[in-house]
Design an enzyme around this catalytic site. Sequence first.
Site, PDB file in Angstrom:
ATOM      1  N   ASP A  31     -24.601 -81.742 -37.718  1.00 55.25           N
ATOM      2  CA  ASP A  31     -24.907 -83.079 -37.210  1.00 55.25           C
ATOM      3  C   ASP A  31     -24.444 -84.149 -38.196  1.00 55.25           C
ATOM      4  O   ASP A  31     -24.403 -83.922 -39.406  1.00 55.25           O
ATOM      5  CB  ASP A  31     -26.426 -83.187 -36.975  1.00 55.25           C
ATOM      6  CG  ASP A  31     -26.783 -84.348 -36.060  1.00 55.25           C
ATOM      7  OD1 ASP A  31     -25.871 -84.900 -35.398  1.00 55.25           O
ATOM      8  OD2 ASP A  31     -27.973 -84.703 -35.998  1.00 55.25           O
ATOM      9  N   TRP A  36     -20.983 -90.425 -40.146  1.00 54.84           N
ATOM     10  CA  TRP A  36     -19.946 -90.322 -41.183  1.00 54.84           C
ATOM     11  C   TRP A  36     -18.804 -91.298 -40.854  1.00 54.84           C
ATOM     12  O   TRP A  36     -18.312 -92.011 -41.733  1.00 54.84           O
ATOM     13  CB  TRP A  36     -19.434 -88.883 -41.232  1.00 54.84           C
ATOM     14  CG  TRP A  36     -18.414 -88.577 -42.294  1.00 54.84           C
ATOM     15  CD1 TRP A  36     -18.664 -88.088 -43.541  1.00 54.84           C
ATOM     16  CD2 TRP A  36     -16.990 -88.710 -42.194  1.00 54.84           C
ATOM     17  NE1 TRP A  36     -17.468 -87.908 -44.226  1.00 54.84           N
ATOM     18  CE2 TRP A  36     -16.435 -88.285 -43.418  1.00 54.84           C
ATOM     19  CE3 TRP A  36     -16.129 -89.144 -41.175  1.00 54.84           C
ATOM     20  CZ2 TRP A  36     -15.056 -88.281 -43.652  1.00 54.84           C
ATOM     21  CZ3 TRP A  36     -14.764 -89.143 -41.425  1.00 54.84           C
ATOM     22  CH2 TRP A  36     -14.236 -88.720 -42.652  1.00 54.84           C
ATOM     23  N   SER A  76     -23.978 -78.996 -27.436  1.00 54.35           N
ATOM     24  CA  SER A  76     -25.235 -78.586 -26.814  1.00 54.35           C
ATOM     25  C   SER A  76     -25.218 -78.835 -25.315  1.00 54.35           C
ATOM     26  O   SER A  76     -24.398 -79.620 -24.807  1.00 54.35           O
ATOM     27  CB  SER A  76     -26.413 -79.333 -27.447  1.00 54.35           C
ATOM     28  OG  SER A  76     -26.521 -80.631 -26.918  1.00 54.35           O
ATOM     29  N   ASN A  79     -25.431 -82.410 -24.759  1.00 50.39           N
ATOM     30  CA  ASN A  79     -24.342 -83.305 -25.185  1.00 50.39           C
ATOM     31  C   ASN A  79     -23.502 -83.825 -24.013  1.00 50.39           C
ATOM     32  O   ASN A  79     -22.671 -84.727 -24.180  1.00 50.39           O
ATOM     33  CB  ASN A  79     -23.441 -82.638 -26.235  1.00 50.39           C
ATOM     34  CG  ASN A  79     -24.089 -82.523 -27.598  1.00 50.39           C
ATOM     35  OD1 ASN A  79     -23.838 -81.576 -28.339  1.00 50.39           O
ATOM     36  ND2 ASN A  79     -24.926 -83.491 -27.981  1.00 50.39           N
ATOM     37  N   ARG A 199     -29.813 -77.725 -40.972  1.00 51.19           N
ATOM     38  CA  ARG A 199     -29.397 -78.899 -40.205  1.00 51.19           C
ATOM     39  C   ARG A 199     -28.939 -79.977 -41.166  1.00 51.19           C
ATOM     40  O   ARG A 199     -29.653 -80.314 -42.114  1.00 51.19           O
ATOM     41  CB  ARG A 199     -30.508 -79.450 -39.317  1.00 51.19           C
ATOM     42  CG  ARG A 199     -29.991 -80.624 -38.460  1.00 51.19           C
ATOM     43  CD  ARG A 199     -30.952 -81.143 -37.443  1.00 51.19           C
ATOM     44  NE  ARG A 199     -30.268 -82.106 -36.575  1.00 51.19           N
ATOM     45  CZ  ARG A 199     -30.466 -82.240 -35.270  1.00 51.19           C
ATOM     46  NH1 ARG A 199     -31.334 -81.474 -34.672  1.00 51.19           N
ATOM     47  NH2 ARG A 199     -29.796 -83.140 -34.572  1.00 51.19           N
ATOM     48  N   ARG A 205     -35.170 -81.792 -36.696  1.00 48.67           N
ATOM     49  CA  ARG A 205     -35.554 -81.209 -35.399  1.00 48.67           C
ATOM     50  C   ARG A 205     -34.526 -80.136 -35.052  1.00 48.67           C
ATOM     51  O   ARG A 205     -33.440 -80.083 -35.641  1.00 48.67           O
ATOM     52  CB  ARG A 205     -35.617 -82.280 -34.304  1.00 48.67           C
ATOM     53  CG  ARG A 205     -34.322 -83.068 -34.131  1.00 48.67           C
ATOM     54  CD  ARG A 205     -34.408 -84.073 -32.970  1.00 48.67           C
ATOM     55  NE  ARG A 205     -33.282 -84.987 -32.994  1.00 48.67           N
ATOM     56  CZ  ARG A 205     -33.292 -86.201 -33.549  1.00 48.67           C
ATOM     57  NH1 ARG A 205     -34.377 -86.669 -34.105  1.00 48.67           N
ATOM     58  NH2 ARG A 205     -32.198 -86.955 -33.526  1.00 48.67           N
TER      59      ARG A 205
HETATM   60  C1  IPE Z   1     -27.317 -81.315 -32.025  1.00 55.28           C
HETATM   61  O1  IPE Z   1     -26.935 -82.565 -32.437  1.00 55.28           O
HETATM   62  C2  IPE Z   1     -26.200 -80.649 -31.274  1.00 55.28           C
HETATM   63  C3  IPE Z   1     -25.038 -80.255 -32.065  1.00 55.28           C
HETATM   64  C4  IPE Z   1     -24.924 -80.361 -33.363  1.00 55.28           C
HETATM   65  C5  IPE Z   1     -23.957 -79.674 -31.329  1.00 55.28           C
HETATM   66  P1  IPE Z   1     -27.258 -83.858 -31.558  1.00 55.28           P
HETATM   67  O2  IPE Z   1     -26.699 -85.009 -32.310  1.00 55.28           O
HETATM   68  O3  IPE Z   1     -26.801 -83.670 -30.171  1.00 55.28           O
HETATM   69  O4  IPE Z   1     -28.839 -83.861 -31.575  1.00 55.28           O
HETATM   70  P2  IPE Z   1     -29.894 -85.007 -31.289  1.00 55.28           P
HETATM   71  O5  IPE Z   1     -29.460 -85.699 -30.029  1.00 55.28           O
HETATM   72  O6  IPE Z   1     -29.853 -85.947 -32.457  1.00 55.28           O
HETATM   73  O7  IPE Z   1     -31.208 -84.314 -31.187  1.00 55.28           O
HETATM   74  C1  IPE Z   2     -22.509 -83.740 -34.409  1.00 56.38           C
HETATM   75  O1  IPE Z   2     -22.338 -85.058 -34.793  1.00 56.38           O
HETATM   76  C2  IPE Z   2     -21.470 -83.307 -33.425  1.00 56.38           C
HETATM   77  C3  IPE Z   2     -21.995 -83.025 -32.085  1.00 56.38           C
HETATM   78  C4  IPE Z   2     -23.213 -83.156 -31.707  1.00 56.38           C
HETATM   79  C5  IPE Z   2     -21.039 -82.553 -31.113  1.00 56.38           C
HETATM   80  P1  IPE Z   2     -22.871 -86.263 -33.911  1.00 56.38           P
HETATM   81  O2  IPE Z   2     -21.780 -86.685 -32.982  1.00 56.38           O
HETATM   82  O3  IPE Z   2     -24.152 -85.942 -33.256  1.00 56.38           O
HETATM   83  O4  IPE Z   2     -23.063 -87.362 -35.025  1.00 56.38           O
HETATM   84  P2  IPE Z   2     -24.228 -88.431 -35.137  1.00 56.38           P
HETATM   85  O5  IPE Z   2     -25.530 -87.713 -35.000  1.00 56.38           O
HETATM   86  O6  IPE Z   2     -23.997 -89.413 -34.031  1.00 56.38           O
HETATM   87  O7  IPE Z   2     -24.049 -89.037 -36.494  1.00 56.38           O
HETATM   88 MG    MG Z   3     -26.083 -86.160 -33.776  1.00 50.75          MG
END
Ligand code: IPE
Ligand code: IPE
Ligand code: MG
Length: 251
Positions: A31, A36, A76, A79, A199, A205
């Site tokens: 995550d 970043w 996920s 997503n 994580r 979470r």
């Molecule tokens: C969890 O990250 C899913 C993946 C890393 C693929 P998310 O960014 O989707 O999680 P939430 O929405 O913050 O819980």
């Molecule tokens: C994790 O990074 C990648 C996926 C969930 C696919 P995020 O895209 O969730 O990055 P943040 O949480 O917005 O920083």
């Molecule tokens: Mg995220």
Amino acid sequence: MATQASTRAAGDLAHGSVSACGARHVAIIMDGNGRWAKKRLLPRFAGHKAGVEAVRRTARAAREMGLECLTLYAFSSENWKRPASEIADLMGLLRRFIEADLDELAAEDVQLRVIGNYQALEPALVALIDDAVARTAANGGPILAIALNYGSQDEMVRAVQRIAAQAAAGSIAPDAIDASDVDAALDTADLPPLDLLIRTSGEQRLSNFLLWQAAYAELYFTDTLWPDFDGTALRQALDAFRTRDRRYGGL
Ligand code: IPE
Ligand code: IPE
Ligand code: MG
């Protein structure tokens, strides 16, 4: 009946199969790609692209450390709520990762696996994944499992459906169903028991990741954003893991 975790803990000891780094199976919720990129005033895509580099570094480091299995949460089942353009970017990066890295993974004897309902992805991508998994299926080296369109609740629903179908067909008695039957019906059936769940990005979470499998996994949260993760960060997590006292409900 012995619990799943105690059976597994005893099994691990009996087989002496724990790697030098103390863990067999590490899973990572990757995550922080978006944050970043935001910190650098870049589009989110740049974060996801840098995230792929972190996947390469981390998977190589895991192999060097002798980990038996690395499971990475890449997309996920929730997503899909993201904008279509970001979903397309993520799928494109996944496709390019498989195309670019499959030769190296195969040469390194890696077994590529996928967990999650990846069959719901677009057909060309499903075919690419199936070919990649088939090409590495006979390998004897470490497992790299990618969680795609994965949600733990969805995985458990599919497992319940499978077991219910067996019960309806009369091949299993409902009151004989135990934890090992559930284990066997999950997407992770062929993976070693989960030791450590990491994580990145500071969120604390599980976001629907490996809920059943994490029953006795150690949890490790780091503020490092996924694109900054590397072998050193993985080693730090495993160092922390080594200091944990895993009691599985015992003394
Ligand atoms: C969890 O990250 C899913 C993946 C890393 C693929 P998310 O960014 O989707 O999680 P939430 O929405 O913050 O819980
Ligand atoms: C994790 O990074 C990648 C996926 C969930 C696919 P995020 O895209 O969730 O990055 P943040 O949480 O917005 O920083
Ligand atoms: Mg995220």
